[in-house]
Design an enzyme around this catalytic site. Sequence first.
Site, PDB file in Angstrom:
ATOM      1  N   HIS A 161       0.837  -1.417  -0.265  1.00 38.93           N
ATOM      2  CA  HIS A 161       0.315   0.076  -0.513  1.00 38.93           C
ATOM      3  C   HIS A 161       1.075   0.929   0.912  1.00 38.93           C
ATOM      4  O   HIS A 161       2.036   1.438  -0.166  1.00 38.93           O
ATOM      5  CB  HIS A 161      -1.092  -0.071   1.410  1.00 38.93           C
ATOM      6  CG  HIS A 161      -0.328   0.112   2.510  1.00 38.93           C
ATOM      7  ND1 HIS A 161       0.118   1.503   2.853  1.00 38.93           N
ATOM      8  CD2 HIS A 161      -0.183  -1.257   3.289  1.00 38.93           C
ATOM      9  CE1 HIS A 161       0.701   0.823   4.231  1.00 38.93           C
ATOM     10  NE2 HIS A 161       0.471  -0.574   4.424  1.00 38.93           N
ATOM     11  N   GLY A 204       2.639   4.447   1.146  1.00 40.91           N
ATOM     12  CA  GLY A 204       3.958   4.787   2.099  1.00 40.91           C
ATOM     13  C   GLY A 204       4.595   3.338   2.630  1.00 40.91           C
ATOM     14  O   GLY A 204       5.063   3.317   3.922  1.00 40.91           O
ATOM     15  N   SER A 205       4.862   2.293   1.559  1.00 42.07           N
ATOM     16  CA  SER A 205       5.107   0.867   2.860  1.00 42.07           C
ATOM     17  C   SER A 205       6.449   1.387   1.826  1.00 42.07           C
ATOM     18  O   SER A 205       7.374   0.213   2.952  1.00 42.07           O
ATOM     19  CB  SER A 205       5.025  -0.061   2.102  1.00 42.07           C
ATOM     20  OG  SER A 205       4.242  -0.294   0.276  1.00 42.07           O
ATOM     21  N   GLY A 206       7.181   2.228   1.222  1.00 43.16           N
ATOM     22  CA  GLY A 206       8.901   1.989   0.872  1.00 43.16           C
ATOM     23  C   GLY A 206       9.144   1.624  -0.327  1.00 43.16           C
ATOM     24  O   GLY A 206      10.316   1.621  -0.553  1.00 43.16           O
ATOM     25  N   LYS A 207       8.091   1.699  -1.230  1.00 44.99           N
ATOM     26  CA  LYS A 207       8.616   1.169  -2.290  1.00 44.99           C
ATOM     27  C   LYS A 207       9.569   2.231  -3.234  1.00 44.99           C
ATOM     28  O   LYS A 207      10.523   1.750  -4.481  1.00 44.99           O
ATOM     29  CB  LYS A 207       6.979   0.862  -3.051  1.00 44.99           C
ATOM     30  CG  LYS A 207       6.072  -0.580  -2.525  1.00 44.99           C
ATOM     31  CD  LYS A 207       4.966  -0.925  -3.260  1.00 44.99           C
ATOM     32  CE  LYS A 207       4.279   0.523  -3.407  1.00 44.99           C
ATOM     33  NZ  LYS A 207       3.522   1.201  -2.122  1.00 44.99           N
ATOM     34  N   SER A 208       8.708   3.455  -3.204  1.00 43.79           N
ATOM     35  CA  SER A 208       9.260   3.751  -3.720  1.00 43.79           C
ATOM     36  C   SER A 208      11.170   4.535  -3.504  1.00 43.79           C
ATOM     37  O   SER A 208      11.669   4.543  -4.472  1.00 43.79           O
ATOM     38  CB  SER A 208       8.441   5.667  -4.407  1.00 43.79           C
ATOM     39  OG  SER A 208       7.723   5.724  -5.030  1.00 43.79           O
ATOM     40  N   GLU A 225       4.454   2.900 -10.663  1.00 42.31           N
ATOM     41  CA  GLU A 225       3.076   2.989 -11.192  1.00 42.31           C
ATOM     42  C   GLU A 225       3.032   3.864 -11.770  1.00 42.31           C
ATOM     43  O   GLU A 225       2.072   4.645 -12.148  1.00 42.31           O
ATOM     44  CB  GLU A 225       2.735   4.357  -9.420  1.00 42.31           C
ATOM     45  CG  GLU A 225       2.652   3.327  -8.036  1.00 42.31           C
ATOM     46  CD  GLU A 225       2.014   3.573  -6.692  1.00 42.31           C
ATOM     47  OE1 GLU A 225       1.614   4.478  -7.360  1.00 42.31           O
ATOM     48  OE2 GLU A 225       2.478   3.500  -6.253  1.00 42.31           O
TER      49      GLU A 225
END
Lengths: 289, 278
Positions: B40, B42-46, B165
């Site tokens: 989701h 804010g989970s740290g992907k970027s 994204e």
Amino acid sequence: MDITFKQVDYTYQADSPMATLGLRDINLHFKSGTYNAIIGQTGSGKSTLLQHLNALLIPTKGEVVIGQQVVTPQTKNKELYDLRRKVGLVFQFPESQLFEETVLKDVAFAPKNFGKSVAEADEIARRALRLVGIAPELEDKMPFDLSGGQMRRVAIAGVLAMEPEVLVLDEPTAGLDPVGREEMMTLFAKIQSERNLTVILVTHQMDDVVRYAEQVVVMEQGRVLKTGQPQEIFADIPWLHQHNLELPSTGRLVQQLQQQGFQFSQVPLTVPELLAQLTPQLKQVVTYE
Amino acid sequence: MVPIIQVKDLTYTYQNSKVPALQNVSLTIEPGQWIAIVGHNGSGKSTLAQMLNGLIAPQSGEVYIDGELLTEESVWAIRRKIGIVFQSPDNQFVGATVADDVAFGMENNGVPRAEMIPRVQAALAQVGMTAYADHEPARLSGGQKQRVALAGVLAQRPQVIILDEATSMLDPQGRHDVVSLMTSLRKTGQFTIISITHDIDEAALADQVILMDNGKVITSGTPAEIFAQGEMLQQHGLTVPLSEKVRQGLLQAGVKVADHYLDEEQLVKNLWTLHSNK
Ligand SMILES: Nc1ncnc2c1ncn2[C@@H]1O[C@H](COP(=O)(O)OP(=O)(O)O)[C@@H](O)[C@H]1O
Ligand SMILES: Nc1ncnc2c1ncn2[C@@H]1O[C@H](COP(=O)(O)OP(=O)(O)O)[C@@H](O)[C@H]1O
Ligand SMILES: [Mg+2]
Ligand SMILES: [Mg+2]
């Protein structure tokens, strides 16, 4: 507020060689307190139509009636001040319009601008922020330090802080994660029923259209192609394909099931509807009462 | 085979933040794979994506790209190997024309002019935007903008393409165009693709799905392995694909549908064997 479009045309850069058609012969009615969806391909005129709802654009021909206010090509800007307070417009990617140095100031901007005291405006802003799920500890942050989803919520809180009667949403969930999208849609539904707002939503998410809209307007090349309830709009799969419209997510699976030989009396638009029509066609495990 | 990406024990906390954006993240990605990273907002992907090409330097832990440790010295060479297409189609354009824009990254990397022109042409052809070479980027549709952004990345001949994204702000047609482009890039076998996405149908195309939450890697596996764990996905703020929702619903209704995840095509086949007139 009831909203009516009567034979509305809109031309961008009218009277110039660059003139482009925005809208042509729009006749529509949005009943007060209802939830409406507008669908159609990019460039079909959805955003142009929305901008007529708070008179950011004024028809080139015809008239738009919003509550008591009649907007015609002759209407002057200064007559529209009240209207613009009553119609809250959430643009596409609203976070790009945040500008104040803190979250709270950003949301309090509109009520302050409409004459509330600082304390009142802050109070309204806090209520709006809680409503969209922004925690108090974020109020003093710079909007740009927040995540994209949080910034979106702050921008929406900014519109809600105007306490509008009509909420106009231009693809408000684009770019959010599934849970964020779901929360946002639930939030809009809640506000709509609590404050009895008229909602007009532009979206490509057909599942949301099915779930929330009472009336669907389909746009194509600046015209209204069809209006109706979701069941009427999504009943005809070949028609949807012909006009490059998406199906609700169940639609694609239903088509594959039909090709395989399963029968559906009408196109199921949600998972429970799909299960209800599918289960009787399958062998059941025997259950004992 | 040298892994194209190896990440060891990465941790990172943003300056003005109390909680880490990444916590002890370790990963290994083999060349030529299509990886989907889900999680989701804010989970740290970027943050992870930006760490892979050195836009953000780790506070602890190590990043190896194609066997080489990412350091202040190696970062420039490594950035040439990893191109990122970001979420917003609008904020990534600098050139006055589409062709200028595609050339921009190469200019920065000191590619000689004579070599730039054919590379720009090849990249535009690859994304199907040749006819738009002299157009203004601002006037393109969202999907076209993302294809141009992808051409800018391709022109640099990267080994890894990260799409953060990149389809999430596009309309269904634009999304479809970009996803079919990704599929055709995969077929060339020249790229490792990392797609950060909320679109479960897009994630289903990957060889491996990595699920992140709270700055940590929660689990990884094939799409079938990950999508079968509906409850876990929901716990971490994600949804399951439609075929899985239907399968669960049928199980609850007492239908003896397969006991594992099926994609839509497989589900339809499976259900046909259970048809009551057979
Ligand atoms: N500011 C503008 N100037 C000129 N033409 C415009 C402008 N905005 C939109 N248009 C044109 O009007 C038509 C409808 O656009 P729009 O209402 O933005 O469609 P949608 O929101 O359905 O994607 C398109 O052909 C578009 O190119
Ligand atoms: N520039 C920044 N400054 C402070 N915190 C940030 C910044 N960018 C991201 N964060 C925080 O780091 C965490 C991870 O964010 P991000 O990597 O953007 O997640 P994702 O891409 O999965 O949405 C979030 O808590 C986010 O709020
Ligand atoms: Mg629009
Ligand atoms: Mg991100």
